[in-house]
Design a protein around this motif. Structure first.
Motif, mmCIF file in Angstrom:
data_model
loop_
_atom_site.group_PDB
_atom_site.id
_atom_site.type_symbol
_atom_site.label_atom_id
_atom_site.label_comp_id
_atom_site.label_asym_id
_atom_site.label_seq_id
_atom_site.Cartn_x
_atom_site.Cartn_y
_atom_site.Cartn_z
ATOM 1 N N SER A 234 0.818 -1.218 0.000
ATOM 2 C CA SER A 234 0.000 0.000 0.000
ATOM 3 C C SER A 234 0.849 1.264 0.000
ATOM 4 C CB SER A 234 -0.928 0.006 1.223
ATOM 5 O OG SER A 234 -1.816 -1.099 1.193
ATOM 6 N N GLN A 260 0.406 -2.366 -7.615
ATOM 7 C CA GLN A 260 -0.899 -2.000 -7.061
ATOM 8 C C GLN A 260 -2.014 -2.171 -8.085
ATOM 9 O OE1 GLN A 260 -0.090 1.989 -5.637
ATOM 10 N NE2 GLN A 260 0.405 1.255 -3.577
ATOM 11 N N TRP A 263 -2.517 -5.987 -8.157
ATOM 12 C CA TRP A 263 -2.733 -6.654 -6.872
ATOM 13 C C TRP A 263 -4.090 -6.294 -6.268
ATOM 14 C CZ3 TRP A 263 -0.384 -10.627 -4.625
ATOM 15 C CH2 TRP A 263 -0.660 -10.899 -3.282
ATOM 16 N N PHE A 264 -4.381 -5.007 -6.229
ATOM 17 C CA PHE A 264 -5.589 -4.551 -5.547
ATOM 18 C C PHE A 264 -6.831 -4.568 -6.434
ATOM 19 C CE2 PHE A 264 -2.218 -2.385 -3.031
ATOM 20 C CZ PHE A 264 -2.471 -3.049 -1.834
#
Length: 267
Positions: A234, A260, A263-264
């Motif tokens: 993060s 990110q 992944w998110f």
């Protein structure tokens, strides 16, 4: 705290422990291997190396407590003081298969953040050291991260899930995209080595999840002192106890954004 003195005292201990590990690598038998969990192996070598380290480190800094792989229980409620964070043999599976990629990793944290680290890779006789404000070294010589700014020319390191496969599909999709965006991916099998190699410029970046404090405590400070940036996925500073890490030199911003994105946004 005199971190330079601590490195001078503890560095030889870490090297000696690694040299002892190297001296017994060819003597390990299947009967010496214990399974702590799925694909989670340990031998008497891990345990004896940890005992050696703890016994001497306690004399160098008596006020420090320990978080060590083979004796750690619950570390969720640790205090704000000094803790030695020890992986006596990072890459145990490699060691037991006689693959020459394993290391001794010793970090020191204060207020849950690494302030000193030592990683010794006995196969190449390489001792990586770093401490807050002192820079990072390899066998006494200053090191720094790769100056590479082009993600397309970056060699990246990672680790594969080996016992918790909850995010396996997400991870594989991320790998697929990074293969297209980078110069290549490597999986050595020892996070401490990955971080040390990123610190000295052999890799441009490293990321992994499902890690323990002893996997990253030493490597984080060494990489930072070599000029790298290290965060969790993060972008936060909680790395040691978060279980995930991404670190790099100049490519860090693009590297983190790419991670990110995949992944998110994956389910």
């Amino acid at each position: 705290m005199n971190y330079a003195l601590l490195l001078a005292q503890a560095g030889p201990l870490v090297r000696e422990t690694g040299q002892w590990i190297q001296s017994v690598v060819k003597t390990i038998d299947q009967k010496d291997i214990i399974y702590k969990g799925k694909n989670d192996l340990v031998s008497y070598v891990d345990r004896e190396a940890e005992a050696r380290l703890k016994d001497v480190l306690a004399k160098f800094l008596p006020e420090a407590q320990f978080i060590a792989e083979e004796t750690a229980n619950d570390y969720s409620e640790i205090g704000e003081g000094y803790y030695w964070v020890i992986d006596p043999l990072d890459g145990t599976t490699n060691f037991l298969h006689q693959l020459p990629a394993y290391a001794v990793s010793v970090g020191l944290i204060l207020n849950k953040q690494p302030v000193l680290g030592m990683i010794y890779e006995p196969n190449r006789d390489e001792l990586f050291c770093g401490a807050k404000g002192l820079g990072a070294t390899l066998n006494g010589h200053d090191i720094s991260v790769s100056p590479q700014e082009d993600m397309g020319k970056a060699l990246l390191a990672t680790g594969f899930p080996y016992h918790d496969f909850t995010y396996q599909d997400r991870y594989l999709n991320l790998l697929k995209n990074l293969m297209k965006k980078s110069h290549g991916l490597r999986r050595i099998g020892a996070a401490a080595i990955d971080l040390a190699y990123t610190a000295c410029g052999r890799f441009e970046g490293f990321f992994e999840y499902n890690l323990k404090p002893w996997d990253v405590a030493a490597g984080k400070i060494i990489l930072e002192e070599a000029g790298g940036t290290v965060t969790n996925f993060s972008g936060g500073t909680d790395v040691v106890f978060k279980g995930e890490i991404i670190g790099a030199g100049p490519i860090f911003k693009e590297f983190l954004e790419e991670l990110q994105l995949h992944w998110f946004n994956e389910k």
